[in-house]
Write a protein that holds these residues in place. Sequence first.
Motif, PDB file in Angstrom:
ATOM      1  N   PRO A  27      11.930  13.343   5.209  1.00 19.73           N
ATOM      2  CA  PRO A  27      10.999  12.293   4.770  1.00 19.73           C
ATOM      3  C   PRO A  27      10.179  12.754   3.568  1.00 19.73           C
ATOM      4  O   PRO A  27      10.054  13.948   3.304  1.00 19.73           O
ATOM      5  CB  PRO A  27      10.100  12.092   5.996  1.00 19.73           C
ATOM      6  N   LEU A  28       9.654  11.789   2.853  1.00 24.01           N
ATOM      7  CA  LEU A  28       8.758  12.076   1.716  1.00 24.01           C
ATOM      8  C   LEU A  28       7.359  12.343   2.253  1.00 24.01           C
ATOM      9  O   LEU A  28       6.923  11.716   3.218  1.00 24.01           O
ATOM     10  CB  LEU A  28       8.683  10.875   0.771  1.00 24.01           C
ATOM     11  N   SER A  29       6.645  13.221   1.563  1.00 24.80           N
ATOM     12  CA  SER A  29       5.252  13.458   1.944  1.00 24.80           C
ATOM     13  C   SER A  29       4.365  12.459   1.197  1.00 24.80           C
ATOM     14  O   SER A  29       4.751  11.911   0.162  1.00 24.80           O
ATOM     15  CB  SER A  29       4.838  14.886   1.595  1.00 24.80           C
ATOM     16  N   LYS A  30       3.185  12.273   1.733  1.00 27.44           N
ATOM     17  CA  LYS A  30       2.234  11.355   1.106  1.00 27.44           C
ATOM     18  C   LYS A  30       1.840  11.874  -0.276  1.00 27.44           C
ATOM     19  O   LYS A  30       1.726  11.101  -1.232  1.00 27.44           O
ATOM     20  CB  LYS A  30       0.996  11.203   1.992  1.00 27.44           C
ATOM     21  N   SER A  31       1.662  13.188  -0.411  1.00 29.61           N
ATOM     22  CA  SER A  31       1.267  13.756  -1.703  1.00 29.61           C
ATOM     23  C   SER A  31       2.380  13.600  -2.742  1.00 29.61           C
ATOM     24  O   SER A  31       2.113  13.337  -3.915  1.00 29.61           O
ATOM     25  CB  SER A  31       0.868  15.222  -1.560  1.00 29.61           C
ATOM     26  N   THR A  86       0.864  -1.186   0.000  1.00 34.80           N
ATOM     27  CA  THR A  86       0.000   0.000   0.000  1.00 34.80           C
ATOM     28  C   THR A  86       0.899   1.234   0.000  1.00 34.80           C
ATOM     29  O   THR A  86       2.104   1.143   0.281  1.00 34.80           O
ATOM     30  CB  THR A  86      -0.901   0.039   1.254  1.00 34.80           C
ATOM     31  N   GLN A  87       0.313   2.397  -0.276  1.00 34.06           N
ATOM     32  CA  GLN A  87       1.101   3.628  -0.249  1.00 34.06           C
ATOM     33  C   GLN A  87       1.660   3.878   1.142  1.00 34.06           C
ATOM     34  O   GLN A  87       2.788   4.350   1.282  1.00 34.06           O
ATOM     35  CB  GLN A  87       0.244   4.818  -0.701  1.00 34.06           C
ATOM     36  N   THR A  88       0.890   3.532   2.150  1.00 30.77           N
ATOM     37  CA  THR A  88       1.349   3.718   3.528  1.00 30.77           C
ATOM     38  C   THR A  88       2.559   2.836   3.804  1.00 30.77           C
ATOM     39  O   THR A  88       3.543   3.293   4.404  1.00 30.77           O
ATOM     40  CB  THR A  88       0.209   3.403   4.520  1.00 30.77           C
ATOM     41  N   ASP A  89       2.505   1.575   3.340  1.00 28.80           N
ATOM     42  CA  ASP A  89       3.646   0.661   3.520  1.00 28.80           C
ATOM     43  C   ASP A  89       4.898   1.215   2.829  1.00 28.80           C
ATOM     44  O   ASP A  89       5.995   1.198   3.394  1.00 28.80           O
ATOM     45  CB  ASP A  89       3.345  -0.722   2.935  1.00 28.80           C
ATOM     46  N   ILE A  90       4.710   1.685   1.601  1.00 29.69           N
ATOM     47  CA  ILE A  90       5.832   2.212   0.815  1.00 29.69           C
ATOM     48  C   ILE A  90       6.418   3.438   1.519  1.00 29.69           C
ATOM     49  O   ILE A  90       7.631   3.549   1.698  1.00 29.69           O
ATOM     50  CB  ILE A  90       5.375   2.574  -0.614  1.00 29.69           C
ATOM     51  N   LEU A  91       5.540   4.333   1.933  1.00 27.37           N
ATOM     52  CA  LEU A  91       5.975   5.561   2.584  1.00 27.37           C
ATOM     53  C   LEU A  91       6.720   5.257   3.888  1.00 27.37           C
ATOM     54  O   LEU A  91       7.779   5.842   4.152  1.00 27.37           O
ATOM     55  CB  LEU A  91       4.756   6.458   2.849  1.00 27.37           C
ATOM     56  N   ASP A  92       6.187   4.328   4.684  1.00 26.33           N
ATOM     57  CA  ASP A  92       6.835   3.961   5.948  1.00 26.33           C
ATOM     58  C   ASP A  92       8.234   3.401   5.708  1.00 26.33           C
ATOM     59  O   ASP A  92       9.190   3.763   6.404  1.00 26.33           O
ATOM     60  CB  ASP A  92       5.991   2.941   6.724  1.00 26.33           C
ATOM     61  N   GLU A  93       8.354   2.512   4.726  1.00 27.70           N
ATOM     62  CA  GLU A  93       9.650   1.884   4.474  1.00 27.70           C
ATOM     63  C   GLU A  93      10.673   2.899   3.961  1.00 27.70           C
ATOM     64  O   GLU A  93      11.811   2.949   4.448  1.00 27.70           O
ATOM     65  CB  GLU A  93       9.505   0.732   3.466  1.00 27.70           C
ATOM     66  N   ILE A  94      10.295   3.711   2.993  1.00 35.63           N
ATOM     67  CA  ILE A  94      11.226   4.697   2.420  1.00 35.63           C
ATOM     68  C   ILE A  94      11.582   5.760   3.469  1.00 35.63           C
ATOM     69  O   ILE A  94      12.755   6.120   3.624  1.00 35.63           O
ATOM     70  CB  ILE A  94      10.644   5.338   1.149  1.00 35.63           C
ATOM     71  N   ASN A  95      10.577   6.247   4.196  1.00 31.85           N
ATOM     72  CA  ASN A  95      10.856   7.275   5.209  1.00 31.85           C
ATOM     73  C   ASN A  95      11.731   6.728   6.334  1.00 31.85           C
ATOM     74  O   ASN A  95      12.549   7.456   6.893  1.00 31.85           O
ATOM     75  CB  ASN A  95       9.562   7.879   5.756  1.00 31.85           C
ATOM     76  N   GLY A  96      11.576   5.442   6.666  1.00 30.85           N
ATOM     77  CA  GLY A  96      12.456   4.817   7.662  1.00 30.85           C
ATOM     78  C   GLY A  96      13.901   4.837   7.189  1.00 30.85           C
ATOM     79  O   GLY A  96      14.827   5.149   7.963  1.00 30.85           O
ATOM     80  N   LYS A  97      14.124   4.528   5.925  1.00 35.25           N
ATOM     81  CA  LYS A  97      15.480   4.538   5.365  1.00 35.25           C
ATOM     82  C   LYS A  97      16.035   5.959   5.295  1.00 35.25           C
ATOM     83  O   LYS A  97      17.223   6.189   5.526  1.00 35.25           O
ATOM     84  CB  LYS A  97      15.489   3.886   3.979  1.00 35.25           C
ATOM     85  N   LEU A  98      15.151   6.916   4.955  1.00 36.98           N
ATOM     86  CA  LEU A  98      15.581   8.316   4.900  1.00 36.98           C
ATOM     87  C   LEU A  98      15.963   8.826   6.292  1.00 36.98           C
ATOM     88  O   LEU A  98      16.940   9.558   6.447  1.00 36.98           O
ATOM     89  CB  LEU A  98      14.468   9.199   4.297  1.00 36.98           C
ATOM     90  N   LYS A  99      15.189   8.426   7.291  1.00 37.27           N
ATOM     91  CA  LYS A  99      15.442   8.866   8.665  1.00 37.27           C
ATOM     92  C   LYS A  99      16.802   8.352   9.140  1.00 37.27           C
ATOM     93  O   LYS A  99      17.561   9.080   9.788  1.00 37.27           O
ATOM     94  CB  LYS A  99      14.328   8.380   9.585  1.00 37.27           C
ATOM     95  N   LYS A 100      17.126   7.072   8.806  1.00 38.20           N
ATOM     96  CA  LYS A 100      18.413   6.493   9.193  1.00 38.20           C
ATOM     97  C   LYS A 100      19.585   7.285   8.604  1.00 38.20           C
ATOM     98  O   LYS A 100      20.662   7.343   9.181  1.00 38.20           O
ATOM     99  CB  LYS A 100      18.510   5.040   8.735  1.00 38.20           C
TER     100      LYS A 100
END
Length: 196
Positions: free
Chosen positions: A56-60, A37-51
């Motif tokens: 972080p990427l926005s949902k939009s 889902t978009q939420t799954d994708i966003l969570d995974e990418i933002n987790g990597k960005l945070k590290k």
Amino acid sequence: MAGKKRKQYRPQPSNIDNLPEDLRLDLLELIRDRSNTQTDILDEINGKLKKRGLQPLSKSSLSRHILKTHRAAERIHLAQKAADIIADKLDQRTKKSDIGRVLIETAKSMAYIVSESMLDDEGFFDDKASLKDINILAQSLERLERAEKSSIERLEKEETIRNKLIKEQDKKLNKAVADGRIDPAVMEAARREMGW
């Protein structure tokens, strides 16, 4: 001021375009997997960005990128379908020709290019599609068909000459056998060897 032209600027890269290469590839992989889902994708990418200490990427931003990716895929799919339709019609007529395969692949490429140029940014056919492109495709296909027809005629002429030559040689061999100059078994072996 009416005669003044506006300057065209290159669009600013999106947040996704500014991602590190490895994260962009990860993002594409996640988008391709339809189970995410978009939420799954966003969570995974933002987790990597945070590290990495990055914004972080926005949902939009992600939604716009996914829409853009899907539109591009749909445009490619539509262009391929148009190319396949043209190639299908050509394939029915080019089976005898030695340039048939080249003709089909060329037509596919041209149809793909023209149909791609006829789609707007949304993936719909543009009413103002370039008639010049369509005309170029039509002329090219017409020229290719003439080349194919010429090739088929040449092949048929070669086949006719070959058959005539085989008949003449066969008559000569039969006469030589009848005159006793050639053994009939040798003649049969020669015919088998030549594929007559």
